[in-house]
Design an enzyme around this catalytic site. Structure first.
Site, mmCIF file in Angstrom:
data_model
loop_
_atom_site.group_PDB
_atom_site.id
_atom_site.type_symbol
_atom_site.label_atom_id
_atom_site.label_comp_id
_atom_site.label_asym_id
_atom_site.label_seq_id
_atom_site.Cartn_x
_atom_site.Cartn_y
_atom_site.Cartn_z
ATOM 1 N N GLU A 1 9.512 15.823 15.134
ATOM 2 C CA GLU A 1 10.087 15.689 13.805
ATOM 3 C C GLU A 1 9.457 16.773 12.912
ATOM 4 O O GLU A 1 8.244 16.945 12.902
ATOM 5 C CB GLU A 1 9.744 14.306 13.259
ATOM 6 C CG GLU A 1 10.335 14.058 11.913
ATOM 7 C CD GLU A 1 10.175 12.602 11.497
ATOM 8 O OE1 GLU A 1 9.062 12.086 11.596
ATOM 9 O OE2 GLU A 1 11.174 12.011 11.058
ATOM 10 N N CYS B 1 13.616 10.604 7.193
ATOM 11 C CA CYS B 1 13.522 10.198 8.602
ATOM 12 C C CYS B 1 14.878 10.329 9.280
ATOM 13 O O CYS B 1 14.960 10.483 10.482
ATOM 14 C CB CYS B 1 13.009 8.772 8.682
ATOM 15 S SG CYS B 1 13.934 7.668 7.626
ATOM 16 N N LYS C 1 0.885 -1.174 0.000
ATOM 17 C CA LYS C 1 0.000 0.000 0.000
ATOM 18 C C LYS C 1 0.918 1.217 0.000
ATOM 19 O O LYS C 1 1.470 1.607 1.024
ATOM 20 C CB LYS C 1 -0.892 -0.005 1.254
ATOM 21 C CG LYS C 1 -2.205 0.763 1.140
ATOM 22 C CD LYS C 1 -2.087 2.247 0.875
ATOM 23 C CE LYS C 1 -1.832 3.068 2.116
ATOM 24 N NZ LYS C 1 -1.655 4.517 1.773
HETATM 25 P P1 NAP Z 1 2.336 8.338 7.724
HETATM 26 O O1 NAP Z 1 1.272 9.314 7.771
HETATM 27 O O2 NAP Z 1 2.643 7.557 8.953
HETATM 28 O O3 NAP Z 1 1.990 7.363 6.518
HETATM 29 C C1 NAP Z 1 2.773 6.274 6.152
HETATM 30 C C2 NAP Z 1 1.910 5.268 5.422
HETATM 31 O O4 NAP Z 1 0.932 4.735 6.323
HETATM 32 C C3 NAP Z 1 1.118 5.863 4.261
HETATM 33 O O5 NAP Z 1 1.009 4.896 3.243
HETATM 34 C C4 NAP Z 1 -0.218 6.133 4.911
HETATM 35 O O6 NAP Z 1 -1.286 6.271 4.002
HETATM 36 C C5 NAP Z 1 -0.372 4.919 5.783
HETATM 37 N N1 NAP Z 1 -1.327 5.064 6.879
HETATM 38 C C6 NAP Z 1 -1.823 6.199 7.424
HETATM 39 N N2 NAP Z 1 -2.703 5.909 8.412
HETATM 40 C C7 NAP Z 1 -2.773 4.562 8.479
HETATM 41 C C8 NAP Z 1 -3.489 3.641 9.304
HETATM 42 N N3 NAP Z 1 -4.337 4.062 10.254
HETATM 43 N N4 NAP Z 1 -3.307 2.322 9.105
HETATM 44 C C9 NAP Z 1 -2.449 1.871 8.157
HETATM 45 N N5 NAP Z 1 -1.752 2.686 7.348
HETATM 46 C C10 NAP Z 1 -1.896 4.024 7.516
HETATM 47 O O7 NAP Z 1 3.710 8.955 7.317
HETATM 48 P P2 NAP Z 1 3.958 9.982 6.134
HETATM 49 O O8 NAP Z 1 3.433 11.286 6.569
HETATM 50 O O9 NAP Z 1 3.493 9.438 4.850
HETATM 51 O O10 NAP Z 1 5.554 9.952 6.083
HETATM 52 C C11 NAP Z 1 6.329 10.706 6.911
HETATM 53 C C12 NAP Z 1 6.779 9.918 8.124
HETATM 54 O O11 NAP Z 1 7.454 8.713 7.750
HETATM 55 C C13 NAP Z 1 7.757 10.682 8.943
HETATM 56 O O12 NAP Z 1 7.384 10.671 10.288
HETATM 57 C C14 NAP Z 1 9.072 9.940 8.768
HETATM 58 O O13 NAP Z 1 9.977 10.006 9.792
HETATM 59 C C15 NAP Z 1 8.629 8.552 8.527
HETATM 60 N N6 NAP Z 1 9.654 7.836 7.763
HETATM 61 C C16 NAP Z 1 10.408 6.907 8.411
HETATM 62 C C17 NAP Z 1 11.395 6.219 7.742
HETATM 63 C C18 NAP Z 1 12.231 5.173 8.426
HETATM 64 O O14 NAP Z 1 12.800 4.345 7.751
HETATM 65 N N7 NAP Z 1 12.338 5.159 9.727
HETATM 66 C C19 NAP Z 1 11.602 6.475 6.396
HETATM 67 C C20 NAP Z 1 10.821 7.433 5.761
HETATM 68 C C21 NAP Z 1 9.837 8.094 6.472
HETATM 69 P P3 NAP Z 1 -1.609 7.758 3.422
HETATM 70 O O15 NAP Z 1 -0.566 8.034 2.437
HETATM 71 O O16 NAP Z 1 -2.975 7.670 2.846
HETATM 72 O O17 NAP Z 1 -1.561 8.698 4.605
#
Ligand code: NAP
Ligand code: MG
Length: 486
Positions: free
Chosen positions: A390, A293, A184
């Site tokens: 963050e 991240c 997804k």
């Molecule tokens: P996010 O809001 O947590 O979303 C990540 C993914 O999860 C998206 O595909 C999102 O769908 C989905 N999602 C949202 N709510 C969900 C739920 N209730 N159940 C299952 N899936 C759900 O993060 P983002 O805003 O896209 O990305 C930024 C974040 O990612 C930052 O906090 C960053 O630090 C973190 N990140 C971490 C790493 C690492 O390796 N540690 C790498 C890159 C990014 P939608 O797109 O529809 O919201």
């Protein structure tokens, strides 16, 4: 299935059991170019019904053995074919990534090459998965051994910051372990994952082994995370959603891997090579417009060199070109969305209210799209939100220190623990601090280095488990112990 001549990305369909399908509801979500705000395509707004179809397809393919039971060297060849096809279509993928995500095309090209390399790296592991024979002490005579088996049907959920890279990492690892999977992708950037789906089909990955279901996190993502027939979930995203994944996965006790947020510290000592440090620190916070991240967003600098480093960072930041990822020489593309732009500018404004001064940047350029200037602030009051949360934007705080124990305490004073960088020529300090800083990745005199043969992941609330390397592969495997009485 055979690939279509028209790019599947433009068709905006899900990939389920080798066929490109619209969402059952027919609903779509528009995809935008964040450099202009204009629509560039669409993807299905999948519901629980679509997720259910994809999970059934993955389950059927897994139980059929179409992938998992095939010879490891055959699977390795398919992964190598995927890598070669990514290389062949690299330019098209990179352009799509820049249109969908906004990143500079130079970065997109580098990351697409990295994606191919990930498939090549993991292809080597296919023939090296092995159990052990064990001498046991139970009374009797036994031949005892372990089998390493795939975790089963895996759900892969990815964020928008480096979409193609994440899709390649998770899919390559799942395939190497012998899992079937459902990806997804992020709602904001689904298009390059769909191109990867097309490549997987062209390379001969059997139907149903990899399925791609686009849609909203709280609908399609949540349905996947809670699905009773999914055995394993690998999630990259925010710490808040990570917590939701854990709760949703509890129903059938899925195995869970989480790569979450960070607030990575950078420690700069007076003996550091300041030219290298300033360049590395700037790259560490401004790459991908800070939407990483592992961005180094808290820069602790020794009092003696604070002003000198501030001046150098200001020079570098002023030289950086902010603009459309296709413009020549652009260093920083836009942020992903208006929402992200509002969040970043809001945090900067709040930081200033909390006592920070702007060393450089701090504004959004006067142009359409979601751009924000590379920004360095001085330290706000301790405990300010801009130091704790963050930001996921091109914004860092410069915090002076004098005492080594105190700076280690401050560096560790965070809920996160993804990465940390230490700049010094004193190898004793460097290696001692590598032990004392609580983070999953430590950089000594460098930043942002990530190699797929090294485990990648976070301490504390930056995640559970590791990706990359053998440890990353093991997250998709499980061990079976076999006792044979002789
Ligand atoms: P996010 O809001 O947590 O979303 C990540 C993914 O999860 C998206 O595909 C999102 O769908 C989905 N999602 C949202 N709510 C969900 C739920 N209730 N159940 C299952 N899936 C759900 O993060 P983002 O805003 O896209 O990305 C930024 C974040 O990612 C930052 O906090 C960053 O630090 C973190 N990140 C971490 C790493 C690492 O390796 N540690 C790498 C890159 C990014 P939608 O797109 O529809 O919201
Ligand atoms: Mg987009």
């Amino acid at each position: 299935m055979t690939s279509t001549s028209e790019s599947p990305a433009s068709l905006g369909r899900n990939l389920i059991e080798g066929r490109w399908q619209a969402a059952a509801s027919g609903e779509t979500i528009a995809c935008f170019n964040p450099s202009s705000g204009s629509q560039i395509g669409s993807a299905p707004a999948s519901s629980a019904a679509d997720v259910d179809r994809a999970v059934s397809a993955a389950r059927r393919s897994f139980e059929s053995g179409a992938w998992t039971a095939r010879a490891p060297n055959w699977r390795a060849q398919i992964l190598q074919k995927v890598a070669a096809l990514i290389d062949q279509q690299a330019d098209e993928i990179a352009q799509l990534e820049t249109r969908d995500n906004g990143m500079p095309i130079t970065l997109a090209r580098a990351l697409v090459a990295t994606g191919a390399e990930t498939f090549r790296y993991f292809s080597g592991w296919c023939t090296k998965i092995r159990g052990e024979t064990v001498q046991i002490s139970a009374p009797g005579d036994f031949h005892a051994y372990t089998l390493r088996e795939p975790a089963g049907v895996a759900a892969l959920i990815t964020p928008w910051n480096v979409p193609f890279t994440m899709a390649c990492n998770k899919i390559a690892t799942a395939l190497t372990a012998g899992c079937s999977a459902i990806l997804k992708p992020a709602e904001e950037t689904p298009l390059s994952a769909l191109m990867l789906g097309d490549i997987l089909m062209q390379a001969g990955v059997p139907e149903g082994v990899i399925n791609i279901v686009c849609g909203r996190g709280n609908v399609a993502g949540a349905a996947l995370a809670a699905h009773p027939d999914v055995d394993k979930i690998s999630f990259t995203g925010s710490t808040d959603v990570g917590r939701k994944i854990v709760v949703a996965a509890a129903g059938n006790l899925k195995r869970v891997s989480l790569e979450l947020g960070g607030k990575s510290p950078v420690l700069v000592f007076p003996d550091a090579d300041l030219d290298q440090a300033a360049a590395g620190i700037a790259r560490g916070i401004f790459s991908n417009s800070g939407q990483a991240c592992i961005a180094g967003s808290r820069i602790f600098v020794h009092q003696k060199i604070h002003d000198e480093l501030a001046a150098r960072l200001a020079v570098i930041a002023r030289q950086m070109k902010v603009g459309d990822g296709f413009e020549a020489g652009v260093n920083l593309g836009p942020l992903i969305s208006q929402r992200q732009l509002d969040r970043v500018s809001g945090l900067v404004a709040e930081g200033v209210r909390d006592g920070s001064q702007v060393i450089v940047g701090g504004n959004r350029p006067d142009r359409p799209g979601y751009f924000f200037e590379p920004t360095i602030l001085t330290a706000p009051r301790p405990g300010a939100r801009i130091l704790r949360e963050e930001i996921f934007g091109p914004v860092a705080n410069l915090i002076p220190f004098t005492d080594i124990d105190d700076v280690v305490r401050q560096a560790n004073d965070t809920q996160y623990g993804l990465a940390a960088a230490i700049w010094t020529r004193d190898i004793g300090i460097a290696h001692r601090l590598a032990r004392r800083v609580k983070a999953g990745n430590i950089w000594l005199n460098c930043q942002l280095v990530v190699d797929r043969s090294m485990a990648f992941g976070g301490y504390k609330q930056s995640g559970w488990g590791r990706e990359n390397g053998l440890e990353g592969l093991e997250a998709f495997l499980q061990t079976k112990s076999v006792y044979a009485a002789l």
